[in-house]
Design a protein around this motif. Structure first.
Motif, short mmCIF file in Angstrom:
data_model
loop_
_atom_site.label_atom_id
_atom_site.label_comp_id
_atom_site.label_asym_id
_atom_site.label_seq_id
_atom_site.Cartn_x
_atom_site.Cartn_y
_atom_site.Cartn_z
N ARG A 167 0.74 -1.18 0.17
CA ARG A 167 0.09 0.02 -0.08
C ARG A 167 0.77 1.39 0.08
N ILE A 168 1.99 1.27 0.90
CA ILE A 168 2.71 2.37 0.70
C ILE A 168 3.46 2.79 -0.61
N GLY A 169 3.99 1.44 -1.41
CA GLY A 169 4.41 1.55 -2.43
C GLY A 169 3.45 2.07 -3.56
N ARG A 170 2.23 1.71 -3.36
CA ARG A 170 1.27 2.19 -4.38
C ARG A 170 1.16 3.75 -4.36
N ALA A 220 8.49 -1.98 -4.41
CA ALA A 220 7.14 -2.85 -4.16
C ALA A 220 6.63 -3.41 -5.45
N TYR A 221 6.92 -2.48 -6.68
CA TYR A 221 6.54 -3.10 -8.01
C TYR A 221 7.21 -4.29 -8.37
N LEU A 222 8.79 -4.10 -8.17
CA LEU A 222 9.50 -5.30 -8.45
C LEU A 222 9.07 -6.73 -7.62
N TYR A 252 1.74 7.04 -7.15
CA TYR A 252 1.00 8.25 -7.61
C TYR A 252 1.61 9.38 -7.18
N GLY A 253 2.17 9.60 -5.88
CA GLY A 253 2.97 10.88 -5.46
C GLY A 253 3.95 11.01 -6.36
N ALA A 254 4.85 9.96 -6.83
CA ALA A 254 5.90 10.17 -7.91
C ALA A 254 5.37 10.88 -9.05
N LEU A 290 5.94 6.19 -15.98
CA LEU A 290 6.30 5.47 -15.27
C LEU A 290 5.70 5.27 -13.80
N GLY A 291 5.66 6.46 -13.33
CA GLY A 291 5.00 6.39 -11.91
C GLY A 291 3.55 5.68 -11.92
N LEU A 292 2.63 5.70 -12.85
CA LEU A 292 1.57 5.27 -13.05
C LEU A 292 1.66 3.81 -13.24
N ALA A 293 2.56 3.36 -14.12
CA ALA A 293 2.82 2.07 -14.46
C ALA A 293 3.14 1.09 -13.50
#
Length: 328
Positions: free
Chosen positions: A7-10, A152-154, A14-16, A67-70
């Motif tokens: 959740r923190i990573g998601r 988190a994505y990785l 969005y913040g990035a 990229l941030g959204l991806a």
């Protein structure tokens, strides 16, 4: 714990993406304003070169937002992994140099009583203070967001990538990137400390130049030190994810920043603009930038080669285990 980290990573992803929106808007305003004659062209550029430079950075900002959204949206899991990895590698390479550069530059300028600028994008053309603040906030916000969102994505897409390989069917890759990266880092560190060799214009080395060269040197040396620890077969003292992150970020910093500064150095050397010159000797600067680009790509190739070998190891080991089971 894993769900909380996800959740923190998601949220960070969005913040990035959101943090780069002000940068994108400012760059678009510069292009439109220059075309309409409402804003000045940056120091050392003609109108054509100024438009090309800012159009490229607009594309980079758009890619960063994508990229941030991806990293958080479902369609990001369907994008080819090599494309996501390359964009994340280059983007993080830019930002890990920008973040300490912004912080250290602010401390240097505050200590010297000089307000400075946000990196001199407009040179002597007056840049409003709020514009400089937004540019810096965009870099800092995106850098922090990607630093949290990318692992988190990785972990969601390739959980095995962050684990230390227990066995690998592919032998360790070549160690030449560690050597060339160390030489490049030491040369940059020498320049950052004020060394005169390879410097053509000794009086044209502002504090920001020393900071950026010093930050680049530190990342090059760190990545060069991490590579041998990653490819050797015996366990390293430092955690594997930490070594992997250092090699990833350091190689990205070398590839991205030298890939960006190389054409700029060649442009100044060939065009000879009257109001812009770089401190470094052109031949020395070009040699180091080319070496850094090749070193960054070489380190990444070494990491990918080891990961491919690890992926094939279980498949090759499984038949042997089955045979052992039948004969026991």
């Amino acid at each position: 714990m894993v769900e909380r980290w996800d959740r923190i990573g998601r949220t960070a992803a969005y913040g990035a993406a959101a943090a780069l929106v002000p940068y994108l808007v400012i760059k678009v305003s510069w292009v439109v304003g220059s075309l309409l004659g409402l804003l000045p062209v940056g120091r050392g550029f003609g109108l054509g070169g100024w438009l090309v430079l800012n159009t490229v950075t607009i594309g980079m900002a758009a890619a960063g937002i994508t990229l941030g959204l991806a990293l958080v949206r479902p369609w990001g899991m369907r994008i080819p992994g090599r494309l996501v990895g390359f964009l994340a590698w280059v983007g993080s390479g830019f930002l890990v140099s920008i973040l300490p550069f912004v912080v250290v530059s602010a401390l240097v300028h505050s200590g010297s009583g000089d307000s400075g600028s946000s990196g001199g994008s407009k040179g002597d053309a007056a840049m409003p203070g709020w514009e400089a603040v937004l540019l810096q906030c965009s870099f800092v916000g995106t850098g922090i967001g990607l630093a949290i969102a990318l692992p988190a994505y990785l972990w969601r897409r390739w959980p095995q990538a962050l684990r230390r390989p227990e066995q690998c069917s592919t032998p360790p890759g070549p160690l030449w990137p560690a050597a060339t990266g160390a030489v490049t880092g030491l040369a940059w560190l020498y320049w950052a400390a004020g060394g005169p060799l390879g410097i053509a214009h000794r009086d044209e080395r502002p504090a920001n130049w020393h900071v950026l060269v010093g930050v680049s040197a530190c990342w090059a040396l760190a990545a060069s030190a991490a590579v041998p620890a990653l490819v050797r077969r015996r366990p390293a003292r430092l955690p594997y994810p930490l070594l992997l992150a250092v090699a990833w970020l350091g190689s990205g910093s070398m590839f991205a920043w030298s890939g960006w500064r190389l054409p700029a150095t060649l442009y100044v050397a060939l065009a000879h603009p009257s109001d812009v010159s770089y401190p470094e000797n052109v031949a020395a600067a070009v040699t180091l930038h080319v070496t850094a680009v090749l070193t960054g790509a070489g380190i990444m190739r070494t990491l990918m080669r080891r990961d491919r070998g690890r992926a094939s190891a279980p498949n090759s080991a499984q038949p042997s285990a089955a045979r052992v089971g039948r004969h026991s």
